[in-house]
Design a protein around this motif. Sequence first.
Motif: not given
Length: 309
Positions: A111-112, A117-118, A256-259, A306-307
């Motif tokens: 994973l990067s 995290f997501v 945006s996903g980081v935020v 998951l997506y």
Amino acid sequence: MVCDYIHTMDLHGIDLNLLVAFDALMAERSVTRAGTRIGRTQPAMSAALSRLRGLLNDELFVRGPNGLQPTPRALDLSEPLSHALQEIQRTLEFTQAFDASTSSATFSLGLSDHPTFVVLPRLLQTLREQASGITLRIRNFTARDDAISMLDAGEVDLTIGVPPTSSGRILTRPLFVERFVCIVRKNHPATERPLDLNRFLELSHLLVSPENDRFGRVDAELAQRGLKRHLALTLPHMYAAPLLVASSDLIATLMSGVVDASQYAEQLMILQPPIQLDPVQFSLSWHRRNDVHPAQRWFRDCIAALYGC
């Protein structure tokens, strides 16, 4: 002087189909019925019996009033060969199916930072609900082509990150897309009016660069216009950026996903970047050698689900 001679048979010269024929002959005691049992003609079964006799140096079956009668040698072979064929059958059937609910398999996932995290929290929840016996091993990578090296070396089964450089041996599957947003702390002077390009260039910027470069996507877009921004801080860890922005007058341009995944979203204002920035694609990648393996295929499908992919 008496010498014991032990003959060791060369297994490389044995046709497994002969053992299947032997098992059918033991069950049916008829060349014709044995052929029907395993889908062979009567001449083919007769030829198989002839080869078996030569291979084992024994008649194996002789004609009797009620059909073929096995010799003592055939009786000795019957049970162990039958068990061996059943075990081979179970092994081959196992490789064609995968029951995640009872499996204790271990999967290695590269994973990067962002997918860690997501994706990982959602994946762990799914495994807890559907496949609690499965174990995960996580490897981190930074440069996107590190994924190729890890997959080539067999260090991981799958990777999730920005798609690596195209390669015939590495297969990919799109998972999700991230768009870029600008963030500043709440009550930042930049929020008093729309964030246009001039205002954007007046601010002090935080750049996230895992490769430790001082030139990101924003800088590339500005350079095409002959412009340059002021970089006050460059750091390699994107998930440190929301905290640093929330406690300073810096502006950062992030996915945006980081935020959303950070703990500081409520302390930040999200603004639209004044320049066009292409979204980032994140993909699942795996080596071609793992493509058809049932367990590997299940794991890929589990992540893709998951997506909605």
